[in-house]
Design a protein around this motif. Structure first.
Motif, PDB file in Angstrom:
ATOM      1  N   UNK A 239       0.834  -1.205   0.000  1.00 44.96           N
ATOM      2  CA  UNK A 239       0.000   0.000   0.000  1.00 44.96           C
ATOM      3  C   UNK A 239       0.868   1.254   0.000  1.00 44.96           C
ATOM      4  N   UNK A 240       1.945   1.242   0.787  1.00 44.32           N
ATOM      5  CA  UNK A 240       2.838   2.400   0.840  1.00 44.32           C
ATOM      6  C   UNK A 240       3.517   2.640  -0.510  1.00 44.32           C
ATOM      7  N   UNK A 241       3.924   1.557  -1.167  1.00 43.72           N
ATOM      8  CA  UNK A 241       4.580   1.718  -2.468  1.00 43.72           C
ATOM      9  C   UNK A 241       3.606   2.221  -3.523  1.00 43.72           C
ATOM     10  N   UNK A 242       2.351   1.765  -3.474  1.00 44.50           N
ATOM     11  CA  UNK A 242       1.351   2.290  -4.405  1.00 44.50           C
ATOM     12  C   UNK A 242       1.031   3.750  -4.079  1.00 44.50           C
ATOM     13  N   UNK A 243       1.053   4.087  -2.781  1.00 48.10           N
ATOM     14  CA  UNK A 243       0.825   5.466  -2.362  1.00 48.10           C
ATOM     15  C   UNK A 243       1.932   6.367  -2.895  1.00 48.10           C
ATOM     16  N   UNK A 244       3.171   5.877  -2.850  1.00 48.80           N
ATOM     17  CA  UNK A 244       4.293   6.658  -3.371  1.00 48.80           C
ATOM     18  C   UNK A 244       4.168   6.851  -4.883  1.00 48.80           C
ATOM     19  N   UNK A 245       3.796   5.783  -5.600  1.00 55.08           N
ATOM     20  CA  UNK A 245       3.713   5.869  -7.055  1.00 55.08           C
ATOM     21  C   UNK A 245       2.582   6.782  -7.521  1.00 55.08           C
ATOM     22  N   UNK A 246       1.581   6.970  -6.674  1.00 51.69           N
ATOM     23  CA  UNK A 246       0.428   7.787  -7.081  1.00 51.69           C
ATOM     24  C   UNK A 246       0.366   9.098  -6.285  1.00 51.69           C
ATOM     25  N   UNK A 247       1.497   9.491  -5.696  1.00 55.66           N
ATOM     26  CA  UNK A 247       1.474  10.653  -4.812  1.00 55.66           C
ATOM     27  C   UNK A 247       1.153  11.958  -5.538  1.00 55.66           C
ATOM     28  N   UNK A 248       1.364  12.003  -6.844  1.00 57.66           N
ATOM     29  CA  UNK A 248       1.103  13.226  -7.591  1.00 57.66           C
ATOM     30  C   UNK A 248      -0.317  13.291  -8.147  1.00 57.66           C
ATOM     31  N   UNK A 249      -1.074  12.214  -7.981  1.00 62.66           N
ATOM     32  CA  UNK A 249      -2.452  12.224  -8.476  1.00 62.66           C
ATOM     33  C   UNK A 249      -3.370  12.868  -7.435  1.00 62.66           C
TER      34      UNK A 249
ATOM     35  N   UNK B  30      -7.667   0.711  -2.126  1.00 53.18           N
ATOM     36  CA  UNK B  30      -6.657   0.618  -3.181  1.00 53.18           C
ATOM     37  C   UNK B  30      -7.302   0.657  -4.564  1.00 53.18           C
ATOM     38  N   UNK B  31      -8.386  -0.075  -4.729  1.00 54.20           N
ATOM     39  CA  UNK B  31      -9.073  -0.095  -6.018  1.00 54.20           C
ATOM     40  C   UNK B  31      -9.582   1.297  -6.376  1.00 54.20           C
ATOM     41  N   UNK B  32     -10.060   2.025  -5.370  1.00 52.94           N
ATOM     42  CA  UNK B  32     -10.616   3.363  -5.624  1.00 52.94           C
ATOM     43  C   UNK B  32      -9.542   4.373  -5.995  1.00 52.94           C
ATOM     44  N   UNK B  33      -8.342   4.258  -5.413  1.00 52.20           N
ATOM     45  CA  UNK B  33      -7.347   5.315  -5.552  1.00 52.20           C
ATOM     46  C   UNK B  33      -6.147   4.952  -6.414  1.00 52.20           C
ATOM     47  N   UNK B  34      -6.049   3.713  -6.878  1.00 48.30           N
ATOM     48  CA  UNK B  34      -4.883   3.329  -7.676  1.00 48.30           C
ATOM     49  C   UNK B  34      -5.083   3.721  -9.144  1.00 48.30           C
ATOM     50  N   UNK B  35      -3.985   4.153  -9.768  1.00 46.79           N
ATOM     51  CA  UNK B  35      -4.047   4.540 -11.188  1.00 46.79           C
ATOM     52  C   UNK B  35      -4.266   3.335 -12.086  1.00 46.79           C
ATOM     53  N   UNK B  36      -4.182   2.123 -11.536  1.00 46.73           N
ATOM     54  CA  UNK B  36      -4.382   0.916 -12.351  1.00 46.73           C
ATOM     55  C   UNK B  36      -5.752   0.918 -13.018  1.00 46.73           C
ATOM     56  N   UNK B  37      -6.717   1.575 -12.407  1.00 46.95           N
ATOM     57  CA  UNK B  37      -8.055   1.637 -13.023  1.00 46.95           C
ATOM     58  C   UNK B  37      -8.023   2.366 -14.369  1.00 46.95           C
ATOM     59  N   UNK B  38      -7.051   3.246 -14.528  1.00 48.60           N
ATOM     60  CA  UNK B  38      -6.926   3.973 -15.801  1.00 48.60           C
ATOM     61  C   UNK B  38      -5.903   3.319 -16.729  1.00 48.60           C
ATOM     62  N   UNK B  39      -4.772   2.873 -16.166  1.00 49.50           N
ATOM     63  CA  UNK B  39      -3.719   2.311 -17.005  1.00 49.50           C
ATOM     64  C   UNK B  39      -4.095   0.952 -17.585  1.00 49.50           C
ATOM     65  N   UNK B  40      -5.148   0.308 -17.045  1.00 44.65           N
ATOM     66  CA  UNK B  40      -5.583  -0.962 -17.611  1.00 44.65           C
ATOM     67  C   UNK B  40      -6.074  -0.787 -19.038  1.00 44.65           C
ATOM     68  N   UNK B  41      -6.410   0.444 -19.417  1.00 44.67           N
ATOM     69  CA  UNK B  41      -6.849   0.709 -20.790  1.00 44.67           C
ATOM     70  C   UNK B  41      -5.684   1.016 -21.719  1.00 44.67           C
ATOM     71  N   UNK B  42      -4.448   1.006 -21.168  1.00 42.42           N
ATOM     72  CA  UNK B  42      -3.263   1.252 -21.985  1.00 42.42           C
ATOM     73  C   UNK B  42      -2.860  -0.042 -22.698  1.00 42.42           C
ATOM     74  N   UNK B  43      -1.646  -0.060 -23.212  1.00 44.09           N
ATOM     75  CA  UNK B  43      -1.144  -1.255 -23.909  1.00 44.09           C
ATOM     76  C   UNK B  43       0.186  -1.661 -23.300  1.00 44.09           C
TER      77      UNK B  43
END
Length: 348
Positions: free
Chosen positions: A151-161, A206-219
């Motif tokens: 959770x802390x590492x995901x928090x760090x990776x999304x700290x600018x969102x 985590x599901x609500x705040x992780x950028x994975x919800x958006x990047x899953x539409x990437x390639x």
């Protein structure tokens, strides 16, 4: 040091297979691997991997003491020195707490604070195991350490969102309930109901705040990482639910609780981050390709069969465990092939 990591992983997986009814090996190293399976995986292997990642980033002698002590503890367990292994893990987690205390003194940011809380949970779990071997509270504290570190590492990776107001306050409340539930199991196993509920709520956070919800539409790699993360959060919710049911008195949910967390959530995080972390830690660059989806699919299919096949079936448990072990082996081969492919693409 690095050579001991895969060795102890193999030993931990071997012990898990024996506990799942795969193989007939008895006595000696096999027996020790089976008895220490949870400790080898949750505290030794993951503790060493997290410690190595942090030590490479910080390049400080105290940081290197963390993976060194964890690996030495694992080797002591393999040699049959259970108390010595537990003591070494206590020392390693003490060093981990000290490292994060130093970091927090210089930079007071949420993700470092959460890493420090996770290190304290690791220390608590190792102390419980040293003083009361086999107590369920040790497992709860070890999983707290691992879940909070992720959770802390995901928090760090999304700290600018941008996050909604109150998001960090809600996270702090969930962490408090999680640790209270883990500690409460020392006196009453039913406190694990709160622990499991906190895991479910944390999966939702985590599901609500992780950028994975958006990047899953990437390639490519971003999509692969997002799918690993989202699947992991789903298993975190399953594991929390199973833990609550187990704590309420239904022992049949124990295997689902431990392995939905240990395999479904934590190994999903490993699969997600390995293509990025491996070049940073081991200096081995990899070329991402669709082959990465094979071990990912096998892992989740094997775990689903183990937990939801004929419920309670010993055969489903053994077959699922074999599939999960095969998924880990296939992932190692996939990484090796991806590194070889990168070298062919960059001959210079």
């Amino acid at each position: 040091m690095a050579a001991a990591v895969p060795l102890l992983l193999v030993l931990g997986v071997f012990g898990g297979l024996l506990r799942a009814g795969v193989g007939l090996a008895q006595g000696g190293l096999a027996a020790r691997a089976a008895v220490s399976h949870g400790m080898l995986m949750a505290s030794v292997f993951f503790g060493a991997v997290i410690g190595l990642e942090r030590a490479v980033a910080l390049r400080r002698p105290l940081a290197w003491a963390v993976p060194a002590a964890a690996l030495a503890g694992g080797l002591a367990l393999a040699a049959g020195w259970a108390w010595g292994g537990a003591l070494l893990l206590v020392l390693g987690s003490c060093a981990c707490v000290a490292v994060h205390a130093g970091l927090l003194a210089r930079e007071r940011v949420p993700h470092i604070a959460l890493l420090g809380v996770g290190a304290l949970a690791w220390l608590a779990g190792n102390l419980v195991q040293a003083l009361q071997p086999g107590d369920t509270a040790a497992l709860a504290f070890w999983f707290s350490f691992l879940v909070l570190t992720v959770t802390a590492e995901r928090l760090e990776m999304t700290r600018l969102t941008r996050r909604r107001a109150g998001a960090l306050g809600a996270l702090a409340a969930l962490v408090a309930v999680l640790l209270a539930g883990a500690g409460g199991t020392l006196v009453d196993g039913r406190a694990g109901i709160a622990f499991g509920a906190a895991l479910v709520a944390l999966a939702g956070w985590l599901l609500r705040h992780d950028v994975a919800r958006r990047t899953v539409r990437a390639a490519g790699l971003p999509r692969y990482m997002a799918l690993c993360l989202l699947a992991g959060y789903a298993w975190l919710a399953v594991g929390g639910t199973a833990w609550a049911l187990w704590s309420a008195g239904s022992l049949a949910w124990r295997d689902a609780a431990l392995h939905a967390l240990g395999l479904g959530f934590l190994v999903s995080m490993v699969l997600a981050h390995a293509p990025v972390i491996l070049p940073a830690v081991a200096r081995l660059k990899v070329a991402f390709g669709p082959g990465f989806y094979l071990p990912w699919g096998l892992l989740h299919a094997g775990l689903a069969w183990r937990l939801a096949g004929p419920l309670g079936s010993a055969a489903a448990r053994s077959q699922g465990a074999l599939a999960n072990a095969a998924a880990l082996a296939l992932f190692a081969l996939t990484l090796a092939a991806a590194h070889w492919r990168w070298r062919r693409q960059h001959p210079a």
